[in-house]
Design a protein around this motif. Structure first.
Motif, PDB file in Angstrom:
ATOM      1  N   LYS A  41       0.838  -1.210   0.000  1.00  0.00           N
ATOM      2  CA  LYS A  41       0.000   0.000   0.000  1.00  0.00           C
ATOM      3  C   LYS A  41       0.868   1.254   0.000  1.00  0.00           C
ATOM      4  O   LYS A  41       0.491   2.279  -0.574  1.00  0.00           O
ATOM      5  CB  LYS A  41      -0.920   0.033   1.226  1.00  0.00           C
ATOM      6  N   GLU A  44       1.764   1.885  -3.508  1.00  0.00           N
ATOM      7  CA  GLU A  44       0.566   2.337  -4.218  1.00  0.00           C
ATOM      8  C   GLU A  44       0.230   3.792  -3.883  1.00  0.00           C
ATOM      9  O   GLU A  44      -0.160   4.564  -4.762  1.00  0.00           O
ATOM     10  CB  GLU A  44      -0.611   1.424  -3.895  1.00  0.00           C
ATOM     11  N   ASN A  45       0.398   4.164  -2.615  1.00  0.00           N
ATOM     12  CA  ASN A  45       0.146   5.564  -2.215  1.00  0.00           C
ATOM     13  C   ASN A  45       1.129   6.516  -2.896  1.00  0.00           C
ATOM     14  O   ASN A  45       0.748   7.593  -3.340  1.00  0.00           O
ATOM     15  CB  ASN A  45       0.232   5.715  -0.701  1.00  0.00           C
ATOM     16  N   ARG A  48       0.082   6.815  -6.537  1.00  0.00           N
ATOM     17  CA  ARG A  48      -1.128   7.631  -6.671  1.00  0.00           C
ATOM     18  C   ARG A  48      -0.787   9.123  -6.535  1.00  0.00           C
ATOM     19  O   ARG A  48      -1.226   9.955  -7.336  1.00  0.00           O
ATOM     20  CB  ARG A  48      -2.160   7.229  -5.614  1.00  0.00           C
ATOM     21  N   ALA A  49       0.027   9.458  -5.545  1.00  0.00           N
ATOM     22  CA  ALA A  49       0.430  10.855  -5.345  1.00  0.00           C
ATOM     23  C   ALA A  49       1.256  11.351  -6.529  1.00  0.00           C
ATOM     24  O   ALA A  49       1.082  12.478  -6.996  1.00  0.00           O
ATOM     25  CB  ALA A  49       1.228  10.987  -4.047  1.00  0.00           C
ATOM     26  N   ARG A  51       1.140  10.326  -9.641  1.00  0.00           N
ATOM     27  CA  ARG A  51       0.271  10.529 -10.809  1.00  0.00           C
ATOM     28  C   ARG A  51      -0.606  11.770 -10.652  1.00  0.00           C
ATOM     29  O   ARG A  51      -0.938  12.428 -11.633  1.00  0.00           O
ATOM     30  CB  ARG A  51      -0.594   9.291 -11.031  1.00  0.00           C
ATOM     31  N   ARG A  52      -0.969  12.084  -9.431  1.00  0.00           N
ATOM     32  CA  ARG A  52      -1.849  13.230  -9.166  1.00  0.00           C
ATOM     33  C   ARG A  52      -1.080  14.553  -9.196  1.00  0.00           C
ATOM     34  O   ARG A  52      -1.524  15.521  -9.794  1.00  0.00           O
ATOM     35  CB  ARG A  52      -2.537  13.037  -7.817  1.00  0.00           C
TER      36      ARG A  52
END
Length: 106
Positions: A41, A44-45, A48-49, A51-52
């Protein structure tokens, strides 16, 4: 106070892990195992950050409340102008007072 179980990671480390994941070189679970991370995770976090918000999302942030901007102090010229205005008003007041006293005597 430091939490003994909590590790911190450098920007370069996170970026390297994220780039490998995004390139498809390994899954989040494989990267977590390879780097001895507590959980997939975490990877994954980071992804995600990333990509954002892009790379800046992986940079460490200062903890706590942001510091208030320093109060702007008037510069020397402004201070002297204010003092000059105050003294000019004081002189005008005293001159008027003297004139009124002289009128009362005469």
């Amino acid at each position: 106070m430091n939490n003994p179980g909590k590790r911190s990671f450098t920007f370069e480390f996170k970026l390297g892990v994220v780039r490998r994941f995004v390139a498809g070189e390994a899954t989040a679970a494989e990267l977590a195992r390879e780097h001895d991370l507590s959980s997939s995770k975490l990877v994954e976090n980071w992804v995600r950050a990333y990509r954002r918000e892009g790379e800046e999302a992986l940079r460490p942030r200062r903890k706590g409340r942001p510091a208030a901007p320093p109060a702007s102090e008037p510069d020397e010229l402004e201070r002297l102008r204010a003092e000059n205005l105050r003294l000019s008003a004081k002189v005008a007041y005293l001159e008027k007072l003297r004139a009124l006293r002289e009128q009362g005597r005469g």
